[in-house]
Design a protein around this motif. Structure first.
Motif, PDB file in Angstrom:
ATOM      1  N   GLY A  54     -31.119  38.821  51.224  1.00 37.28           N
ATOM      2  CA  GLY A  54     -30.228  38.612  49.964  1.00 37.28           C
ATOM      3  C   GLY A  54     -30.138  37.232  49.682  1.00 37.28           C
ATOM      4  O   GLY A  54     -30.571  36.786  48.467  1.00 37.28           O
ATOM      5  N   PHE A  55     -29.985  36.176  50.559  1.00 35.19           N
ATOM      6  CA  PHE A  55     -29.681  34.871  50.469  1.00 35.19           C
ATOM      7  C   PHE A  55     -31.244  34.070  49.955  1.00 35.19           C
ATOM      8  O   PHE A  55     -31.118  33.464  48.883  1.00 35.19           O
ATOM      9  N   CYS A  58     -32.515  35.877  46.296  1.00 29.03           N
ATOM     10  CA  CYS A  58     -31.631  35.562  45.173  1.00 29.03           C
ATOM     11  C   CYS A  58     -31.504  34.357  44.786  1.00 29.03           C
ATOM     12  O   CYS A  58     -31.460  33.941  43.595  1.00 29.03           O
ATOM     13  N   THR A  93     -29.708  33.766  38.912  1.00 22.32           N
ATOM     14  CA  THR A  93     -29.350  33.858  40.389  1.00 22.32           C
ATOM     15  C   THR A  93     -28.032  34.930  40.597  1.00 22.32           C
ATOM     16  O   THR A  93     -28.050  35.752  41.360  1.00 22.32           O
ATOM     17  N   SER A  97     -28.211  38.490  42.521  1.00 24.21           N
ATOM     18  CA  SER A  97     -27.222  38.681  43.415  1.00 24.21           C
ATOM     19  C   SER A  97     -26.520  39.986  43.229  1.00 24.21           C
ATOM     20  O   SER A  97     -26.302  40.906  44.154  1.00 24.21           O
ATOM     21  N   LEU A 132     -22.213  37.694  47.975  1.00 23.02           N
ATOM     22  CA  LEU A 132     -23.258  37.117  47.572  1.00 23.02           C
ATOM     23  C   LEU A 132     -23.239  36.511  46.118  1.00 23.02           C
ATOM     24  O   LEU A 132     -23.796  35.465  45.905  1.00 23.02           O
ATOM     25  N   PRO A 133     -22.593  36.970  45.044  1.00 26.20           N
ATOM     26  CA  PRO A 133     -22.672  36.397  43.844  1.00 26.20           C
ATOM     27  C   PRO A 133     -22.127  35.032  43.960  1.00 26.20           C
ATOM     28  O   PRO A 133     -22.498  34.104  43.158  1.00 26.20           O
ATOM     29  N   GLY A 136     -24.021  32.375  45.437  1.00 26.21           N
ATOM     30  CA  GLY A 136     -25.257  32.193  44.477  1.00 26.21           C
ATOM     31  C   GLY A 136     -24.727  31.087  43.735  1.00 26.21           C
ATOM     32  O   GLY A 136     -25.464  29.900  43.414  1.00 26.21           O
TER      33      GLY A 136
END
Length: 433
Positions: A54-55, A58, A93, A97, A132-133, A136
């Motif tokens: 994911g990193f 995104c 992004t 994410s 994650l968001p 990001g």
């Protein structure tokens, strides 16, 4: 008194922050190892292949693209456009994410049962993707700051994140830790809380430091197209390498289970290696990582100016420094590895791994710097190919050596892959220069 160059100053600031962060992280790992044990540490490490996909997908490539575009726009005096591309990158992004996190949250059970064969990974993975968001947005602001030549905000944010992580883990451990369904969840909760606190700090710090800028000639749509044209190849490279690394991380416990005939022992061994020994080996790389981050834009600028002398100097001295640091790391860990394992983790096995991993130090510390130099020269396809070949060799060892020789088969593969990558990068850099 002569003022230090922005390159040296930025490298020193990032190095100091990384060193502080690693020290705090070591305390955290020691505390966790004693509290949740090697098996749960192994489960905690097992979720990172999915998290890092994911990193990479995104925002990793787009963060680098944003940094380069920011430096270019600011050099032209287009402060307004630099802020525009930041807002465009953040929106894009964050959307990616949230979409990725939602998919992983929904299919976490199927993913964990298919790849990890460990039910304790399911809640850990579902909690982890919530970060994650926030990561990001924070990464985009950090990329903008580095492109503007300012490393203080990313450095402070890193320190805040580590302090918040350790503090939250300690508070949870003395309150409702006993109610958690799995010990590894404690580490994941600490990670998410640390990332959120760091995100809040980054947003507030960035907002209060900004000044109004009106210099702008590009539309958001044209900037978005530039971002995609620059960021998509970087994202493709990062994602491909991360997928290979994820395959490697997923295969190690599976192949160790074949060797030991026991999944619990396999995950515990994996936890000792990845959760205890490798972080110690990688500790000196805080300096080489900071050097690599600041080196890439410097190499890019030197190439744009056509200054061969600057290119050679900027390439030669960092490589020599990393090589000397690697040799120092080898002698230090080979001599003190068993003592460190017994003193810090009360684990003779950890000490044995530290001594074996010490042979990797010169290659591990120099590989990132060589890759950064090549990326700054525009050789991203070459670094991707070399990384891919190195990882493929390591996966070959995992598939065929680990089931016969256990964790030592993986260590041999790790050494062979690192040597191959350094030799390929060094050979290509000599040709380019």
């Amino acid at each position: 008194m002569k003022k230090a160059s922005p390159f040296i100053h930025g490298t020193l600031v990032l190095t100091a922050a990384n060193l502080f962060s690693r020290f705090i992280g070591f305390y955290n790992r020691i505390f966790l190892a004693g509290l949740i044990g090697a098996h749960q540490m192994g489960i905690y490490q097992m979720i990172f292949p999915i998290y890092l996909v994911g990193f990479s997908l995104c925002f990793q490539g787009f963060q680098t693209a944003l940094s380069n575009m920011t430096a270019s726009l600011r050099a032209k005096g287009l402060e307004g456009d630099a802020k525009k591309i930041l807002s465009v990158t953040v929106c894009f992004t964050v959307m990616l994410s949230i979409l990725f996190a939602a998919v992983i949250f929904i299919f976490a059970e199927a993913i964990c049962q298919t790849f990890f064969h460990e039910d304790d990974c399911i809640p850990c993975l579902r909690i982890a993707v919530f970060a994650l968001p926030f990561v990001g947005i924070k990464s985009c602001i950090h990329g903008y700051s580095l492109g503007a030549g300012t490393s203080s905000l990313p450095a402070l944010s890193l320190c805040i994140e580590q302090i918040s992580r350790v503090a939250s883990i300690f508070l949870i451990s003395v309150t409702f830790y006993a109610e958690l369904p799995a010990g590894a969840i404690l580490a994941v909760l600490g990670m998410v809380i640390g990332e959120f606190v760091s995100f809040v700090f980054t947003i507030l710090s960035f907002y209060f430091r900004q000044k109004d800028s009106v210099s702008s000639i590009y539309t958001r749509q044209s900037l978005f197209h530039q971002l995609l044209s620059l960021g998509m190849p970087l994202t493709g490279n990062a994602l491909s390498v991360t997928l290979l690394q994820s395959v490697e991380s997923i295969l190690i416990p599976l192949m160790l289970t074949r060797f030991y005939g026991n999944q619990h022992t396999a995950i515990e061994t994996y936890g000792i290696l990845n959760g205890m020994a490798l972080p110690f080996i990688l500790f000196p790389s805080t300096m080489t990582n900071s050097l690599s981050v600041m080196l890439l834009p410097k190499i890019s600028a030197a190439k744009a100016d056509g200054s061969e002398k600057t290119l050679r100097r900027a390439s030669r001295y960092p490589v020599i420094f990393c090589l000397l640091l690697g040799l120092l790391g080898f002698f230090g860990f080979f001599t003190l590895g068993p003592w460190i394992g017994r003193l810090v983790f009360q684990s003779g096995e950890c000490g044995t791994y530290l001594r074996l991993l010490s042979f990797l130090c010169p290659f591990l510390y120099i590989s990132g710097t060589l890759s950064s130099i090549l990326n700054g020269l525009g050789e991203t396809k070459t670094t991707f190919l070399h990384n891919g070949l190195s990882l493929t060799l390591r996966i070959f060892f995992i598939l065929f050596a680990v089931p016969r020789q256990g964790i030592y088969g993986y260590l041999f593969g790790l050494t062979a892959g690192s040597i191959l990558q350094v030799l390929l990068n060094f050979r290509h850099l000599k040709q380019v220069l």
